[in-house]
Design a protein around this motif. Structure first.
Motif, PDB file in Angstrom:
ATOM      1  N   ASP A   1       1.119   5.050 -13.020  1.00  3.79           N
ATOM      2  CA  ASP A   1       0.706   4.144 -11.938  1.00  3.79           C
ATOM      3  C   ASP A   1       0.411   2.754 -12.501  1.00  3.79           C
ATOM      4  O   ASP A   1       0.818   1.743 -11.940  1.00  3.79           O
ATOM      5  CB  ASP A   1      -0.564   4.649 -11.241  1.00  3.79           C
ATOM      6  CG  ASP A   1      -0.362   5.925 -10.440  1.00  3.79           C
ATOM      7  OD1 ASP A   1       0.741   6.148  -9.929  1.00  3.79           O
ATOM      8  OD2 ASP A   1      -1.344   6.690 -10.347  1.00  3.79           O
TER       9      ASP A   1
ATOM     10  N   VAL B   1      -7.813  -7.114  -5.033  1.00  8.89           N
ATOM     11  CA  VAL B   1      -7.124  -6.184  -4.143  1.00  8.89           C
ATOM     12  C   VAL B   1      -7.178  -6.711  -2.717  1.00  8.89           C
ATOM     13  O   VAL B   1      -8.250  -7.065  -2.214  1.00  8.89           O
ATOM     14  CB  VAL B   1      -7.773  -4.779  -4.214  1.00  8.89           C
ATOM     15  CG1 VAL B   1      -7.142  -3.842  -3.190  1.00  8.89           C
ATOM     16  CG2 VAL B   1      -7.668  -4.203  -5.621  1.00  8.89           C
TER      17      VAL B   1
ATOM     18  N   SER C   1       5.818   3.140  -3.586  1.00  9.08           N
ATOM     19  CA  SER C   1       5.001   2.077  -3.004  1.00  9.08           C
ATOM     20  C   SER C   1       3.974   1.550  -4.004  1.00  9.08           C
ATOM     21  O   SER C   1       3.452   2.303  -4.819  1.00  9.08           O
ATOM     22  CB  SER C   1       4.268   2.621  -1.775  1.00  9.08           C
ATOM     23  OG  SER C   1       3.318   1.689  -1.324  1.00  9.08           O
ATOM     24  N   LYS C   2       3.696   0.264  -3.911  1.00 11.44           N
ATOM     25  CA  LYS C   2       2.673  -0.320  -4.777  1.00 11.44           C
ATOM     26  C   LYS C   2       1.307  -0.281  -4.111  1.00 11.44           C
ATOM     27  O   LYS C   2       0.342  -0.808  -4.623  1.00 11.44           O
ATOM     28  CB  LYS C   2       3.063  -1.736  -5.162  1.00 11.44           C
ATOM     29  CG  LYS C   2       4.291  -1.736  -6.038  1.00 11.44           C
ATOM     30  CD  LYS C   2       4.406  -2.984  -6.854  1.00 11.44           C
ATOM     31  CE  LYS C   2       5.605  -2.837  -7.768  1.00 11.44           C
ATOM     32  NZ  LYS C   2       5.573  -3.711  -8.873  1.00 11.44           N
ATOM     33  N   GLU C   3       1.228   0.360  -2.936  1.00 18.71           N
ATOM     34  CA  GLU C   3      -0.051   0.510  -2.241  1.00 18.71           C
ATOM     35  C   GLU C   3      -0.821   1.702  -2.801  1.00 18.71           C
ATOM     36  O   GLU C   3      -0.257   2.564  -3.481  1.00 18.71           O
ATOM     37  CB  GLU C   3       0.175   0.750  -0.748  1.00 18.71           C
ATOM     38  CG  GLU C   3       0.624  -0.455   0.031  1.00 18.71           C
ATOM     39  CD  GLU C   3       0.619  -0.171   1.519  1.00 18.71           C
ATOM     40  OE1 GLU C   3       0.103  -1.019   2.270  1.00 18.71           O
ATOM     41  OE2 GLU C   3       1.135   0.888   1.922  1.00 18.71           O
TER      42      GLU C   3
ATOM     43  N   LEU D   1       2.223  -0.744 -11.567  1.00 21.61           N
ATOM     44  CA  LEU D   1       1.488  -1.854 -10.961  1.00 21.61           C
ATOM     45  C   LEU D   1       1.286  -3.026 -11.919  1.00 21.61           C
ATOM     46  O   LEU D   1       0.744  -4.058 -11.532  1.00 21.61           O
ATOM     47  CB  LEU D   1       0.134  -1.350 -10.443  1.00 21.61           C
ATOM     48  CG  LEU D   1       0.208  -0.288  -9.339  1.00 21.61           C
ATOM     49  CD1 LEU D   1      -1.178   0.230  -8.996  1.00 21.61           C
ATOM     50  CD2 LEU D   1       0.901  -0.836  -8.099  1.00 21.61           C
TER      51      LEU D   1
ATOM     52  N   THR E   1      -3.514  -3.297  -1.901  1.00 20.85           N
ATOM     53  CA  THR E   1      -2.511  -3.698  -2.884  1.00 20.85           C
ATOM     54  C   THR E   1      -3.126  -4.720  -3.824  1.00 20.85           C
ATOM     55  O   THR E   1      -3.966  -5.522  -3.424  1.00 20.85           O
ATOM     56  CB  THR E   1      -1.261  -4.338  -2.217  1.00 20.85           C
ATOM     57  OG1 THR E   1      -1.687  -5.403  -1.370  1.00 20.85           O
ATOM     58  CG2 THR E   1      -0.470  -3.334  -1.422  1.00 20.85           C
TER      59      THR E   1
END
Length: 192
Positions: free
Chosen positions: A129, A143, A2-4, A133, A188
């Motif tokens: 990470d 964000v 997930s990109k969260e 991202l 995100t």
């Protein structure tokens, strides 16, 4: 993957040097860990102090460990204004020419000539990470935070990249209240 990432609220707190700790709590005093924080090696302590400004004071402010090389008091802008301190928005560790206050503990007090800041919102990321991202260390991003009735996009968020970090965004209580952040709030990165 997930990109969260989790968005955590960082309430007012204090980082102290060993020298300041000795004055506030007595020679030879060691910080007492209350609980671990999300970033490895960081912890909330049982020890609490009063932060005194020109107008009033904030009692019962938590110390975070371990001890640091410089005293740093992180308040929300509302906290700082309420006690009469002009605290600039800064990244952690950047305390030159920042706000002044007095710290009071059970055994003594310390005049902090500079060290009061409003922490710049930031995202802790590992290199993996950051690559996932599409960001780099020091990059400023926006964000998106979706919450019930208070969703918002927060700009001016700095990416901090290190092998020792765990993926998490930190905002202060003013920002948390503004977006109605809950306990498991996610965010995100968005392109504006």
């Amino acid at each position: 993957m997930s990109k969260e990432f989790i968005v955590e609220t960082s309430a007012r707190h204090v980082h102290v040097t060993k020298e300041t700790l000795a004055v506030l709590f007595g020679e030879g005093h060691e910080l007492t860990k209350k609980k671990d924080l999300s970033q490895p090696g960081q912890f909330a302590c049982e020890e609490r102090v009063t932060v005194v400004g020109p107008k009033k004071e904030l009692p019962n402010v938590s110390i975070l460990g371990p001890c640091r090389s410089a005293d740093q008091i992180e308040l929300s802008a509302t906290d700082a204004r309420s006690i009469g301190i002009a605290a600039p928005v800064r990244e952690s560790g950047d305390v030159k020419d920042s706000g002044a206050c007095k710290l009071v503990g059970p055994c003594g007090e310390v005049e902090v000539k500079e060290g009061v800041i409003v922490a710049k919102r930031h995202i802790h990321l590992t290199p993996a990470d950051a690559e996932e991202l599409g960001v780099t260390n020091g990059e400023i991003v926006a964000v998106k935070i979706d919450s019930e009735n208070r969703s918002a996009i927060l700009g001016d968020t700095v990416c901090r990249v290190s092998e020792s970090y765990v993926r998490a965004m930190h905002i202060d209580t003013d920002e948390s209240n503004a977006v109605g952040a809950g306990r498991n709030q996610m965010g995100t990165i968005v392109k504006i």
